[in-house]
Design a protein around this motif. Structure first.
Motif, mmCIF file in Angstrom:
data_model
loop_
_atom_site.group_PDB
_atom_site.id
_atom_site.type_symbol
_atom_site.label_atom_id
_atom_site.label_comp_id
_atom_site.label_asym_id
_atom_site.label_seq_id
_atom_site.Cartn_x
_atom_site.Cartn_y
_atom_site.Cartn_z
ATOM 1 N N MET A 1 0.851 -1.180 0.000
ATOM 2 C CA MET A 1 0.000 0.000 0.000
ATOM 3 C C MET A 1 0.891 1.235 0.000
ATOM 4 N N PRO A 2 0.824 2.080 -1.033
ATOM 5 C CA PRO A 2 1.584 3.339 -1.007
ATOM 6 C C PRO A 2 1.055 4.250 0.103
ATOM 7 N N PHE A 3 1.979 4.907 0.790
ATOM 8 C CA PHE A 3 1.613 5.761 1.911
ATOM 9 C C PHE A 3 2.493 6.999 1.899
ATOM 10 N N ALA A 4 1.892 8.171 2.035
ATOM 11 C CA ALA A 4 2.640 9.426 2.136
ATOM 12 C C ALA A 4 2.166 10.139 3.400
ATOM 13 N N VAL B 1 -3.664 15.528 -1.896
ATOM 14 C CA VAL B 1 -4.086 14.129 -1.880
ATOM 15 C C VAL B 1 -4.241 13.609 -3.308
ATOM 16 N N HIS B 2 -4.908 14.376 -4.165
ATOM 17 C CA HIS B 2 -5.130 13.936 -5.550
ATOM 18 C C HIS B 2 -3.822 13.812 -6.321
ATOM 19 N N ARG B 3 -2.936 14.786 -6.168
ATOM 20 C CA ARG B 3 -1.675 14.755 -6.920
ATOM 21 C C ARG B 3 -0.751 13.633 -6.454
ATOM 22 N N LEU B 4 -0.676 13.416 -5.142
ATOM 23 C CA LEU B 4 0.167 12.325 -4.647
ATOM 24 C C LEU B 4 -0.395 10.968 -5.048
ATOM 25 N N THR B 5 -1.711 10.842 -5.016
ATOM 26 C CA THR B 5 -2.323 9.598 -5.473
ATOM 27 C C THR B 5 -1.986 9.359 -6.939
ATOM 28 N N ALA B 6 -2.089 10.384 -7.760
ATOM 29 C CA ALA B 6 -1.748 10.258 -9.180
ATOM 30 C C ALA B 6 -0.281 9.887 -9.368
ATOM 31 N N VAL C 1 0.074 6.241 -8.649
ATOM 32 C CA VAL C 1 -0.509 5.486 -9.753
ATOM 33 C C VAL C 1 0.444 5.478 -10.947
ATOM 34 N N ASP C 2 1.109 6.605 -11.212
ATOM 35 C CA ASP C 2 2.096 6.659 -12.299
ATOM 36 C C ASP C 2 3.214 5.640 -12.080
ATOM 37 N N TYR C 3 3.650 5.484 -10.838
ATOM 38 C CA TYR C 3 4.748 4.559 -10.526
ATOM 39 C C TYR C 3 4.294 3.105 -10.453
ATOM 40 N N PHE C 4 3.166 2.852 -9.779
ATOM 41 C CA PHE C 4 2.773 1.484 -9.462
ATOM 42 C C PHE C 4 1.618 0.954 -10.291
ATOM 43 N N ALA D 1 -2.882 0.577 -7.701
ATOM 44 C CA ALA D 1 -2.462 1.204 -6.441
ATOM 45 C C ALA D 1 -3.473 2.239 -5.941
ATOM 46 N N ARG D 2 -4.306 2.791 -6.827
ATOM 47 C CA ARG D 2 -5.205 3.891 -6.455
ATOM 48 C C ARG D 2 -6.075 3.578 -5.226
ATOM 49 N N PRO D 3 -6.796 2.454 -5.200
ATOM 50 C CA PRO D 3 -7.680 2.234 -4.050
ATOM 51 C C PRO D 3 -6.937 1.923 -2.747
ATOM 52 N N HIS D 4 -5.650 1.686 -2.838
ATOM 53 C CA HIS D 4 -4.869 1.331 -1.645
ATOM 54 C C HIS D 4 -3.934 2.457 -1.199
ATOM 55 N N THR D 5 -3.960 3.577 -1.903
ATOM 56 C CA THR D 5 -3.066 4.690 -1.585
ATOM 57 C C THR D 5 -3.607 5.484 -0.404
ATOM 58 N N MET D 6 -2.717 5.757 0.558
ATOM 59 C CA MET D 6 -3.079 6.539 1.745
ATOM 60 C C MET D 6 -2.205 7.784 1.765
ATOM 61 N N VAL D 7 -2.829 8.944 1.896
ATOM 62 C CA VAL D 7 -2.121 10.210 2.054
ATOM 63 C C VAL D 7 -2.594 10.829 3.361
ATOM 64 N N LEU D 8 -1.679 11.016 4.285
ATOM 65 C CA LEU D 8 -1.994 11.596 5.586
ATOM 66 C C LEU D 8 -1.359 12.974 5.661
ATOM 67 N N ILE D 9 -2.177 13.986 5.869
ATOM 68 C CA ILE D 9 -1.678 15.356 6.024
ATOM 69 C C ILE D 9 -1.847 15.734 7.480
ATOM 70 N N GLU D 10 -0.725 15.948 8.151
ATOM 71 C CA GLU D 10 -0.738 16.316 9.563
ATOM 72 C C GLU D 10 -0.378 17.786 9.703
ATOM 73 N N GLU D 11 -1.196 18.507 10.464
ATOM 74 C CA GLU D 11 -0.921 19.912 10.723
ATOM 75 C C GLU D 11 -0.182 20.044 12.051
ATOM 76 N N VAL D 12 0.959 20.678 11.998
ATOM 77 C CA VAL D 12 1.783 20.882 13.179
ATOM 78 C C VAL D 12 1.482 22.272 13.743
ATOM 79 N N PRO D 13 1.119 22.368 15.030
ATOM 80 C CA PRO D 13 0.792 23.672 15.616
ATOM 81 C C PRO D 13 1.988 24.629 15.604
ATOM 82 N N ASP D 14 1.673 25.919 15.575
ATOM 83 C CA ASP D 14 2.733 26.931 15.680
ATOM 84 C C ASP D 14 3.617 26.617 16.880
#
Length: 77
Positions: free
Chosen positions: A1-4, A22-27, A30-33, A37-50
């Motif tokens: 499963m690709p994960f970013a 999320v859309h661009r990283l998923t794409a 998909v270009d690589y794998f 890979a699309r339905p198994h791709t996970m993109v997690l965006i974490e916001e770090v507080p100031d």
């Protein structure tokens, strides 16, 4: 499963900008794998507080000019 895992300063990006990441990283995965890979791709965006990150002994706080609002703002410069 690709994960970013992307860490960004809190409030630096709008919801639309995060969705675009999320859309661009998923794409990219998909270009690589392949399309399978699309339905198994996970993109997690974490916001770090100031003040929760820094570099070279300097603690960072996001300037107001770089904070995302309801609409997408261009960064100064």
């Amino acid at each position: 499963m690709p994960f970013a895992n992307i860490k960004i300063p809190q409030a630096a990006l709008s919801r639309a900008q995060k969705a675009e990441i999320v859309h661009r990283l998923t794409a990219l995965f998909v270009d690589y794998f392949g399309e399978a890979a699309r339905p198994h791709t996970m993109v997690l965006i974490e916001e770090v507080p100031d003040g929760g990150y820094g570099r070279a002994d300097e603690v960072f706080v996001v300037p107001d000019a770089y904070r995302a609002g309801e609409s997408v703002k261009a960064a100064p410069g």
